[in-house]
Every structure is written in C-alpha cells, then in structure tokens.
Design a protein around this motif. Structure first.
Motif, mmCIF file in Angstrom:
data_model
loop_
_atom_site.group_PDB
_atom_site.id
_atom_site.type_symbol
_atom_site.label_atom_id
_atom_site.label_comp_id
_atom_site.label_asym_id
_atom_site.label_seq_id
_atom_site.Cartn_x
_atom_site.Cartn_y
_atom_site.Cartn_z
ATOM 1 N N GLN A 1 -4.567 -10.225 -1.915
ATOM 2 C CA GLN A 1 -4.892 -10.467 -3.192
ATOM 3 C C GLN A 1 -5.492 -9.225 -4.051
ATOM 4 O OE1 GLN A 1 -7.662 -13.708 -3.202
ATOM 5 N NE2 GLN A 1 -6.084 -15.098 -2.583
ATOM 6 N N GLU A 2 -6.183 -8.223 -3.431
ATOM 7 C CA GLU A 2 -6.627 -6.994 -3.814
ATOM 8 C C GLU A 2 -5.300 -6.266 -4.137
ATOM 9 O OE1 GLU A 2 -8.947 -5.203 -0.743
ATOM 10 O OE2 GLU A 2 -10.761 -6.653 -0.950
ATOM 11 N N LEU A 3 -4.355 -6.453 -3.678
ATOM 12 C CA LEU A 3 -2.980 -5.531 -4.086
ATOM 13 C C LEU A 3 -2.303 -6.384 -4.958
ATOM 14 C CD1 LEU A 3 -2.274 -4.484 -0.441
ATOM 15 C CD2 LEU A 3 -2.861 -2.855 -2.344
ATOM 16 N N ARG B 1 0.709 -1.425 -0.149
ATOM 17 C CA ARG B 1 0.075 -0.011 0.217
ATOM 18 C C ARG B 1 0.925 1.275 0.082
ATOM 19 N NH1 ARG B 1 -4.816 -1.930 4.404
ATOM 20 N NH2 ARG B 1 -5.968 -3.180 2.889
ATOM 21 N N ALA C 1 -7.518 -12.182 1.363
ATOM 22 C CA ALA C 1 -8.187 -11.494 0.461
ATOM 23 C C ALA C 1 -7.749 -9.950 0.244
ATOM 24 C CB ALA C 1 -9.628 -11.571 1.203
ATOM 25 N N GLN C 2 -7.255 -9.426 1.373
ATOM 26 C CA GLN C 2 -6.549 -8.221 1.283
ATOM 27 C C GLN C 2 -5.269 -8.116 0.415
ATOM 28 O OE1 GLN C 2 -6.251 -5.993 5.048
ATOM 29 N NE2 GLN C 2 -7.602 -7.218 6.231
ATOM 30 N N LYS D 1 2.071 1.804 -3.299
ATOM 31 C CA LYS D 1 1.164 2.268 -4.317
ATOM 32 C C LYS D 1 1.137 3.769 -4.141
ATOM 33 C CE LYS D 1 -3.676 1.389 -5.602
ATOM 34 N NZ LYS D 1 -3.261 1.013 -7.036
#
Length: 239
Positions: free
Chosen positions: A82-84, A20, A79-80, A23
């Motif tokens: 994989q979102e990234l 994050r 899941a968190q 990003k």
C-alpha cells in the motif's frame, strides 16, 4: 542497457520489488534506453499443476509458524504494498503451480507485451479475491483483461510444449548463476540486486551499470565504405 529480472507470480516481494524498481527507473536519466526482461523462476516447481491452496495455511506449514503469525505476515506485506500504491488482498489469496503463467509470459515477450501480462498476473494474484491458480480458463481471462487474444492464449496453454523450453532455460540460467530466491535483478550481466530493495538501491545499480557501459566506437574514415552485411555485399560501381 538490459535488466533481467527473475520472478515468480507467487512471490509477494516480486510484486513489491517490481514497483520499487520502476520507481527508480522513472527517475533514471536514461530510462528510455533500458530494456527490462522478466525471467522465469518457480518458487515451488513441485506444486501439482491445476491445483491451488490457500496462502496462509501454506505459509504456516512451510515455515513452521502458526496461521495467526502467517496472517500477520500477510498484513505486513499488504502494508508495504500500500505504501507503493499497490492493492493487496491480505486474506483469501491462493498459491499454486506457476509454470503455465511463465509460459504465457514468454509468449507475451515474443509479442513485445510482456510487461502488460505480468502486471495483469500480479493484479490477479495480489489485488483480486478470485483465485489466480489452478484454472487455465482463469489465465485466459487474465490475458484478455490485459488486451491479449483469448483464443491465442488458450492455444498456448493447451500446447504443453509451447514455451516450456524457454521457461526451463531461464531456470537453468538462474541455477547456474546461483539465484536461490526472487526477485533477482541482473544489470547488463555485470551487477545484481537481490530482493525487493529500496528504490535508492536500484538507482545505484542503474547508475553504476550505465557508467560501466563501453564507449561507442569512433569511426575513422567513411562509415559507408564498401562492406558486406547480412543482405550481401554491395557490388562496386563500374565506369
């Protein structure tokens, strides 16, 4: 501008928080002028060196929850991740003493390639089904996968004093400034972000820290007039 980041390889939020932060950094106008240094923080410094244990039972015991709940937490973290665009093994991971990993990261920092080794360690822990802890030869293989010399990495690991003081110094600094959990980001020694915040939060921190940087000095007169420096004093020319 410098960003110091306290992390531990055991920490899934450090793995997610790094992505994050990166990003946000990608969209930061002055990203090329930002130096990122990863600092040492052991989530469990009491863990026995050379040992490892499955993550799910360890989490269940640590937080007083059922193994089913701990497994559900792992799936949520997956899941968190994989979102990234990050791979995450939601079952079968291990945990263990990370002191040797931190020593290797200080070695890699000295070589100017800390980021590469950190990414390899995170990938070994979170994206691979093979255990990442408890085996120094596994650490050597991880270092080699990131392009480091295996014999040099093994030499660091075999010398238990190598970079140990650097790890302890990071941990002492963390204690001094009140860091109780990771990831913990410090921007130019002025602003801090705790945890795996959204990229927008990191963007705010980057913008604010950059805006507060001192203006460069305006030099009056010749900037190359006679002066002394690290290499000595230039002798005045003789007529």
């Amino acid at each position: 501008m410098r960003v110091d980041v306290w992390t531990d390889i055991n920490c899934p939020f450090c793995y997610i928080g790094k992505a994050r932060f990166e990003k946000a950094l990608e969209g930061f106008e002055h990203s090329g002028d930002v130096q990122v240094i990863h600092r040492s923080f052991e989530l469990d410094p009491s863990a026995t060196p050379g040992s490892s244990e499955p993550v799910v039972p360890m989490i269940a015991k640590k937080y007083g929850i059922s193994e089913a709940e701990a497994a559900a937490n792992e799936r949520g973290l997956g899941a968190q991740a994989q979102e990234l665009g990050l791979q995450y093994q939601v079952s079968g991971r291990d945990a263990g003493n990370s002191f040797d990993m931190h020593r290797l990261l200080h070695w890699a920092l000295e070589l100017g390639r800390q980021e590469a080794l950190l990414d390899a360690l995170y990938a070994a822990n979170f994206a691979s089904a093979d255990p990442a802890f408890g085996d120094r030869e596994r650490l050597v293989a991880i270092a080699e996968s990131a392009g480091f010399d295996g014999a040099a990495a093994r030499a660091v690991l075999d010398d238990e004093t190598a970079y140990a003081d650097a790890v302890r110094a990071d941990e002492a600094t963390a204690s001094k400034i009140g860091i109780n959990g990771v990831p913990f980001f410090v921007f130019d020694g002025k602003y801090a972000v705790s945890g795996a915040q959204l990229p927008s939060v990191f963007t705010q921190a980057l913008d604010r820290a950059w805006a507060d940087r001192p203006e460069p000095l305006t030099v009056i007169g010749d900037d190359d007039a006679a002066a002394c420096g690290p290499d000595g004093c230039e002798l005045p020319a003789r007529d």
